[in-house]
Design an enzyme around this catalytic site. Structure first.
Site, PDB file in Angstrom:
ATOM      1  N   SER A   1       0.863  -1.175   0.000  1.00 19.20           N
ATOM      2  CA  SER A   1       0.000   0.000   0.000  1.00 19.20           C
ATOM      3  C   SER A   1       0.901   1.227   0.000  1.00 19.20           C
ATOM      4  O   SER A   1       1.788   1.360   0.848  1.00 19.20           O
ATOM      5  CB  SER A   1      -0.917  -0.006   1.228  1.00 19.20           C
ATOM      6  OG  SER A   1      -1.631   1.215   1.305  1.00 19.20           O
TER       7      SER A   1
ATOM      8  N   LEU B   1      -7.739   3.427   2.714  1.00 18.53           N
ATOM      9  CA  LEU B   1      -8.663   2.300   2.705  1.00 18.53           C
ATOM     10  C   LEU B   1      -7.897   0.986   2.924  1.00 18.53           C
ATOM     11  O   LEU B   1      -8.312   0.127   3.695  1.00 18.53           O
ATOM     12  CB  LEU B   1      -9.437   2.258   1.386  1.00 18.53           C
ATOM     13  CG  LEU B   1     -10.336   1.024   1.173  1.00 18.53           C
ATOM     14  CD1 LEU B   1     -11.439   0.987   2.218  1.00 18.53           C
ATOM     15  CD2 LEU B   1     -10.920   1.035  -0.246  1.00 18.53           C
ATOM     16  N   GLU B   2      -6.781   0.857   2.231  1.00 19.54           N
ATOM     17  CA  GLU B   2      -5.977  -0.355   2.387  1.00 19.54           C
ATOM     18  C   GLU B   2      -5.477  -0.493   3.827  1.00 19.54           C
ATOM     19  O   GLU B   2      -5.468  -1.589   4.393  1.00 19.54           O
ATOM     20  CB  GLU B   2      -4.798  -0.300   1.411  1.00 19.54           C
ATOM     21  CG  GLU B   2      -5.238  -0.368  -0.040  1.00 19.54           C
ATOM     22  CD  GLU B   2      -4.141   0.054  -1.005  1.00 19.54           C
ATOM     23  OE1 GLU B   2      -4.281  -0.193  -2.205  1.00 19.54           O
ATOM     24  OE2 GLU B   2      -3.140   0.655  -0.525  1.00 19.54           O
ATOM     25  N   LEU B   3      -5.046   0.609   4.445  1.00 18.48           N
ATOM     26  CA  LEU B   3      -4.568   0.563   5.827  1.00 18.48           C
ATOM     27  C   LEU B   3      -5.679   0.150   6.785  1.00 18.48           C
ATOM     28  O   LEU B   3      -5.486  -0.692   7.668  1.00 18.48           O
ATOM     29  CB  LEU B   3      -3.994   1.923   6.225  1.00 18.48           C
ATOM     30  CG  LEU B   3      -3.526   2.054   7.669  1.00 18.48           C
ATOM     31  CD1 LEU B   3      -2.375   1.079   7.955  1.00 18.48           C
ATOM     32  CD2 LEU B   3      -3.075   3.490   7.971  1.00 18.48           C
TER      33      LEU B   3
END
Length: 585
Positions: free
Chosen positions: A404, A475-477
């Site tokens: 990410s 969002l990925e985190l």
């Protein structure tokens, strides 16, 4: 011509020395009559002997006959001073003689002035005579009589009175009380003081001041008694040995001085007691060996019970002494006990070998500490490569790493050309990059959730533009933290590509930073595969088995790596998934 009988001179009697306070009544009893079986006043008078007193004043050399007066009189074998004056001090000689024999003995008289008397407290009466000692068992009674009163009473008229005082120490200081006392457990009966029930506070000095009449004169004198409490007489009085115990063993060393300590307890008895050592059944006095001596001392005195110690000192201890019998014994009139001292020779360790072995051990420990402190990261990687578990055999994940990052030129270049290239080509990891591996036309959210769920690690590249370059990275985190908090097998790794001010960290990153591992990229210094950056990152990534040659290569150390390996073990690994979950929430 009549020949004078030769006079036998007994010298000066030190035991019969008399002290009198100036102004008080005093008397001297001729020491010749202290043993009635030798000299008896009545029988000597019947045999024609006469008793004559002489005085040798201080500073004079010639004896002077005593001139009797109303103040200085003789009564049988006693010379009365009523009262005494300071000039009466000197040596007094009583001579018993007749026509054929003569015996004389001297005794010293000291008349003390009031300012010469030492007192423990200002309230104490003045006393010239040392106190007598009396013991009274606790919870028992006893009658206390004034010293010298019985002897003086034989030569005085009636109407004699006695006043009693008690001097004792309390928490507030020294106190003096006069009879009758407040408690009725001590009561004056006639001329004596009766103790009905002895307790500890009744200890101390008691003074009795006697007022008497003799030939029309009123005289007085004061005596003192030191009263001590002892344990009741109903308790056992048999002595016992406290040390050595029945199973105690003394360790001895050849050609040294050995001390065997014996401690005995003697309950109070107004009689003799004894503690001693024997060697092969012989006392030290009968043993013809000056290597053996003993030292005795009192260890403790508790209400009459005494603890005594006897130390047997053996100089130059020899091997044959191990086979001798050493016994300690205690005895009083109520009982006897003996105990043998058990000896064993001290085993001496070879000092040279012991010192060398200890030195080698310390050197090896120091070397191991240095090696571990410098090469801990390489050792950890080597251990993981040999004994770690390959996660590909334990889960059904498709990717090892999902990266990410901020979608900007510099960060994207770092991810695609450096991170991806090394991880895939050099280290053999399967890497997922959203922009590369996602299919056209898919939903970003669904695709992101799917990729993260199918990955074993989420690698977040932290840079100044991570939070400001859109919501894809955030969002990925969030997805990775949520998956980690729910107990999945995903772990989140933070890689700091460039330094970021604390104010630039978004809330999710600030909370994740508390519990997640952070690996810092240091530019050119981190480009080599053997640099600290790649080693730290490999520790966080899934385990990959390596061959023997590759494992040896991991131990190679570059100069810059030696100076950068001074930190602790993996303190930046994941610490608390629940904490991260709460932070993300």
């Amino acid at each position: 011509m009549q020949v004078q009988p030769r006079c036998y001179d007994w010298g000066e009697s030190s035991e019969r020395a008399v002290s009198v306070l100036e102004g008080e009544a005093g008397w001297l009893s001729c020491p010749l009559f202290s043993h009635p079986s030798v000299y008896n006043y009545t029988s000597m008078q019947s045999a024609g002997h006469n008793l004559v007193w002489y005085r040798l004043p201080e500073g004079h050399e010639l004896e002077q006959p005593i001139t009797y007066s109303a103040r200085l009189t003789r009564e049988r074998e006693r010379l009365w001073l009523q009262p005494a004056t300071a000039d009466d001090t000197g040596l007094y000689i009583c001579m018993l003689r007749n026509n054929s024999s003569c015996s004389k003995i001297g005794m010293r008289l000291k008349v003390l002035r009031p300012n010469e008397v030492v007192r423990g407290a200002d309230c104490e009466p003045l006393v010239a005579v040392a106190p007598t000692q009396e013991v009274i068992p606790l919870q028992e009674g006893k009658m206390l009589h004034c010293p010298d009163l019985q002897e003086a009473g034989k030569m005085v008229d009636k109407n004699t009175t006695v006043t009693w005082y008690h001097v004792w120490r309390s928490h507030s200081g020294i106190r003096c009380t006069k009879a009758p006392f407040w408690h009725n457990e001590r009561e004056q009966k006639g001329l004596s003081l009766e103790f009905h029930n002895m307790i500890v506070p009744y200890q101390g000095l008691y003074f009795c001041t006697v007022h008497l009449q003799r030939k029309g004169q009123t005289l007085n004198f004061t005596r003192s008694i030191n009263v001590s409490a002892v344990y009741p007489s109903s308790l056992p009085k048999i002595p016992s040995i406290l040390n050595p115990s029945a199973h105690q063993v003394f360790t001895v060393k050849q050609d040294t001085e050995v001390r065997l300590v014996c401690t005995g307890l003697f309950p109070f008895l107004d009689s003799w007691w004894e503690i001693w050592w024997t060697v092969d059944g012989k006392t030290l006095e009968k043993l013809a060996d000056n290597r053996f001596t003993n030292i005795n001392r009192q260890v403790k005195y508790d209400f009459g019970d005494r603890t005594e110690e006897s130390v047997l000192v053996i100089k130059d201890f020899q091997p044959e002494d191990l086979h001798r019998e050493f016994n300690c014994s205690v005895k009083n009139e109520k009982g006897f006990e003996t105990r043998r001292a058990q000896l064993q020779e001290e085993v001496s360790l070879p000092s040279m070998e012991l010192g060398c072995g200890l030195g080698v051990t310390l050197v090896l420990m120091l070397l191991l500490f240095v090696v571990y402190h410098v090469f801990w990261l390489e050792l950890l990687l080597l251990y993981r490569s040999w004994f770690g578990t390959d996660e590909r055999h334990t889960d059904d994940k498709e990717y090892d790493v999902y990266i990410s990052y901020a979608r900007s030129g510099e960060e994207e270049q770092f991810v695609l050309s450096t991170l991806r290239s090394v991880l895939e080509n050099e280290l053999g990891y399967s890497v997922c990059i959203f922009d590369r591996d996602s299919l056209p036309g898919g939903t970003i959210t669904d695709e992101t959730l799917s990729f993260v769920a199918r990955s074993r690690r989420l690698l977040v590249v932290v840079s100044p533009g991570y939070a400001s370059q859109g919501s894809q990275a955030l969002l990925e985190l969030k997805v990775g933290i949520d998956s980690m908090a729910r107990g999945g097998h995903l772990r989140v790794i933070l890689v700091q590509y460039k330094p970021v001010r604390r104010q630039g960290w978004v809330r999710e990153l600030r909370r994740a930073r508390v519990a997640l591992a952070l690996v810092r990229w240091q530019g050119d210094k981190s480009r080599e595969l053997t640099s600290r950056f790649w080693k730290r990152l490999r520790v966080e990534l899934p385990v990959r088995r390596v061959s023997g040659g590759e494992g040896v290569a991991l131990m190679r150390l570059h100069s810059q790596n030696s100076t950068n390996s001074q930190t602790g073990l993996i303190t930046n690994t994941v610490k608390d998934t629940q904490k991260v979950f709460n932070s993300a929430a």
